[in-house]
Design an enzyme around this catalytic site. Sequence first.
Site, short mmCIF file in Angstrom:
data_model
loop_
_atom_site.label_atom_id
_atom_site.label_comp_id
_atom_site.label_asym_id
_atom_site.label_seq_id
_atom_site.Cartn_x
_atom_site.Cartn_y
_atom_site.Cartn_z
N HIS A 220 4.63 4.37 -0.46
CA HIS A 220 3.76 5.36 0.21
C HIS A 220 4.56 6.63 0.42
O HIS A 220 5.76 6.58 0.71
CB HIS A 220 3.29 4.83 1.57
CG HIS A 220 2.08 5.54 2.09
ND1 HIS A 220 2.17 6.73 2.77
CD2 HIS A 220 0.77 5.25 1.99
CE1 HIS A 220 0.95 7.13 3.08
NE2 HIS A 220 0.08 6.27 2.62
N ASP B 264 -3.50 -0.81 0.43
CA ASP B 264 -4.23 -1.37 -0.72
C ASP B 264 -3.74 -2.73 -1.15
O ASP B 264 -4.37 -3.37 -1.99
CB ASP B 264 -4.12 -0.39 -1.90
CG ASP B 264 -4.86 0.90 -1.60
OD1 ASP B 264 -4.23 1.97 -1.66
OD2 ASP B 264 -6.05 0.83 -1.28
#
Length: 427
Positions: free
Chosen positions: A305, A362
């Site tokens: 991320h 996710d």
Amino acid sequence: MTETAHFVDGDKELDFTKVRATDGQFGYDVNGLLSTTGNIMLDPGFVNTASCESKITYIDGGQGILRYRGYPIEQLAEHASFLETAYLVLNGELPTAAELETFENGIRRKTLIDERMRDLFRCFPRRSHPMPVLSAGIMALSTFAHTPTSADLDTLDDAAVSLLAKVPTLAAYGYKNSMGQPTLYPDNSLSYIENFIRMSFGFPTEPYEFNDAITRGLEVLLILHADHEQNCSTSTVRMVASSGANLYSAISAGVNALSGPKHGGANQAVVEMLQFIRDSGMTTKEFVEKVKNRESGIKLMGFGHRVYRNYDPRAAIIKKHADKILELHTGRQDLLEIAKELEETALSDDYFKERKLYPNVDFYSGLIYEAMGFPINMFTVLFAIGRLPGWIAQYREQVSTSDKIWRPRQIFTGADERDWVPIDQRG
Ligand code: SDX
């Protein structure tokens, strides 16, 4: 007292004002850099650059903190409804009971779409990916609706209610079309989440039986996706908003930005990755070695991320719900077990530890969506339904705090001036 940072380049110098933050990094306002030095900043991917000041969402990537309007995501996932969270993200405060009832009733009254739009879905091939169908559907909605721009912010609340009401209907209709099944009109006696589930999985021939764990699980997933500061799709919404384009155009652009596998499309890519590992008979260790071998070009989808250099707080919450919901669907336990083993293998490997790569939102979400009965290509549509309140709130913040169009500069490294060459003298 205004704090500044002094910048010197040769005989050119100026002071950057420090823009204070409630929490997290403050900013150096580099206004005046071009006019003073004749040069500009370069920051590919905006790793070091803020595009705006915002009051909506705060993320501390080091601590794994996510707050909407100051409220920790863990508390909202535990106690709030999705529409309560949407109200908070949009308006800045948790609603009173009366405010929430008005908001919910306003949405309930707008879940229908124009009958002529039903033909739109029949124009798409059944194999169409539902993300372009959703993006097209939102633009089609705009042709039937008043579409507010920065010039008429007072109508933005109505448009927000209309989009929140109709986007789940669009998503369900797109899904039903892809299955060749009849679409269901919304049933406004149901909750927001139940209405969407029934339009997605119900049939006109029989009553729909809800499963509370599924209904609450989907609601928590939508809460977790409601906003995430200046991610790629939200920045796209703000970029489009800055041109004065209407809300629907900005949201449709956000849907398209979200569809990329590096962003919202990752939830689909994670399940495809887990299926590949399962079907190939490869161990998670062997797969991780392929990821570490850069030539393979394989990424560990659902990991990493730009902001979180720690566990994504949303992933931790989703993982808990995954255990609960996947018990309902024992057939999906195999992929969940592979995911947990893959996480354990990666988190014990220096390649991921050194790069601070952890599971993101996710990594587990797709497993839950699939266990709920959604096909893989619907996962990012569900992400978009969750993100809608955040996109609308960020659109409103952009148009109400700045009338400056977003127009980044560049560093030109192409060919210098040169003269035309007739075609018979080329090559
Ligand atoms: C979302 O921004 C948001 O807030 C997004 C989001 C939201 O709510 O809106 O949180 C939703 O988009 C989550 C992210 C979903 N995407 C994925 O899971 C796809 C896989 N992840 C990567 O593509 C990547 O981690 C990104 C795109 C998420 C972040 O990329 P960055 O910040 O640009 O990091 P990078 O590509 O510069 O990577 C740094 C290093 C590189 O290695 P080196 O060049 O230093 O050797 O880490 C490596 C990368 O190769 N790396 C990975 C990796 N992610 C980064 N290596 C293997 N697998 C990965 N997933």
